[in-house]
Design an enzyme around this catalytic site. Sequence first.
Site, PDB file in Angstrom:
ATOM      1  N   LYS A 134       3.371  -5.879   1.228  1.00  0.00           N
ATOM      2  CA  LYS A 134       3.267  -6.131  -0.219  1.00  0.00           C
ATOM      3  C   LYS A 134       3.366  -4.790  -0.923  1.00  0.00           C
ATOM      4  O   LYS A 134       2.977  -3.758  -0.358  1.00  0.00           O
ATOM      5  CB  LYS A 134       1.910  -6.763  -0.540  1.00  0.00           C
ATOM      6  CG  LYS A 134       1.905  -7.564  -1.828  1.00  0.00           C
ATOM      7  CD  LYS A 134       2.339  -8.984  -1.565  1.00  0.00           C
ATOM      8  CE  LYS A 134       2.489  -9.775  -2.830  1.00  0.00           C
ATOM      9  NZ  LYS A 134       2.662 -11.211  -2.517  1.00  0.00           N
ATOM     10  N   ASP A 174       6.778 -11.123  -7.312  1.00  0.00           N
ATOM     11  CA  ASP A 174       5.398 -11.618  -7.374  1.00  0.00           C
ATOM     12  C   ASP A 174       5.062 -11.549  -8.870  1.00  0.00           C
ATOM     13  O   ASP A 174       5.986 -11.520  -9.701  1.00  0.00           O
ATOM     14  CB  ASP A 174       4.472 -10.738  -6.511  1.00  0.00           C
ATOM     15  CG  ASP A 174       3.120 -11.420  -6.225  1.00  0.00           C
ATOM     16  OD1 ASP A 174       3.040 -12.237  -5.303  1.00  0.00           O
ATOM     17  OD2 ASP A 174       2.147 -11.139  -6.955  1.00  0.00           O
TER      18      ASP A 174
END
Length: 453
Positions: A134, A174
């Site tokens: 991430k 995201d």
Amino acid sequence: MSYDESLSSDQELERFMNGLIRRNPGEEDFHQAVHEVAATIIPYIHDKPHYRIPHILERMTEPDRIVTFRVCWEDDEGNVRVNRGYRVQCNNAIGPYKGGLRFHPDVTLSTLKFLAFEQTFKNSLTGLPMGGGKGGSDFNSKGKSDREVMRFCQAFMTQLSRHIGQNTDVPAGDIGVGAREIGYLFGQHKRLTNEFTGVLTGKGLSYGGSLVRMEATGYGAVYFLEDMLKEKGTTLEGKTAVISGSGNVATFAAKKLMALGAKVVTLSDSSGYIYDPDGLTEEKLNYILELKNVRRGRISEYAKEYGVKFVEGKAPWEVPCDVALPCATQNELNKEDAEALVKNGCIAVSEGANMPTEEAGVAVFLAAGVAFAPSKAANAGGVAMSGLEMSQNSARISWAEVDLNKQLRDIMGKIHDTCVLYGREGDHINYVKGANIGGFIKVADAMLAYGVL
Ligand code: GLU
């Protein structure tokens, strides 16, 4: 750290968490995500020394690598602006690091470590060969012009490009990173490397994107909900649904819920929620998509447009419903919210956002027998479709919408089966336990195969 056979599971959990907190001070989101996993994995591996002795869980909670970098860019007035960029490469035991980029002023290293850790289990659950990662930045795109967003994305990618690649690490979107940002990021990567590869997913359809990627997270969360209700002997037909958020996940979850006969009565953003007791319609949903994706406006405008209630500064959990889908952000649903939902008759919760329910809220749902789908299972449809986008890019082909939809439905069904297999407790399914164990085994077995790494 030596292996102590005499400790009970509870003592082992305490010892493990004390060590983790000492090594990662102040990183509360990360502690929370790890605790939720460790609380089910430690009892599971208690009588499995082949996992315990080589400290597999300790190794999984120490990211393979973290990079942070300065992102320097110029705003429209010519001022020099400085942000911080990150990529957390958590685990690549079963495939290249894979996971989104989040641009939001609240982003810290703790946020991205928790998300990368969750992603490792989620990606494993999809059955596709993807590790967990991430990244992101504390950049706030609200109020920025398109050109400013472009300059930021280009500066961010100039740094990030040293660390990613189609076989190394494949970022995606995201919160705060949608189609526009992915376009700028991909364009800059292509310019820097002079290569056109599937290094990012969530791309536009004209440059290697996949059909159904945009819909996949929201649709997947509803498919999982559908399977949980089936397990309980009921369907979505006629059910009232409460959703938080109004981004990609929330809007496509709403669309699929409507298609399956449910009534969606709320959506929200950081300013509050709208309550539309008649339920959303396709026309109303199109209004939201335009409002949020094109005009980048506030959800309160919906209330004005359709003459419904807007509740400022609150999340929608006080609204009576049969099913709830938190699709906004982490820790948006606390213990009191969970109690209100249970009291008002909610029977199932499917997490579209990552870790939206606080641990005390999860405990309330589990104790009340609510079918509770944790995000690593419920929202895995998005990254699963990213995995299919990677396959299409590698093979240089595009699959048809109907085939992709079918694959998504199958993958969500299999994740549900995995959760049932490892989460059954009498006639109840503990989906938290099922998802954690199901995600853990594949990654752990691959790590064991590699020896001490
Ligand atoms: N950000 C999404 C997630 O939380 C998608 C990640 C991806 O497609 O790589 O799973």
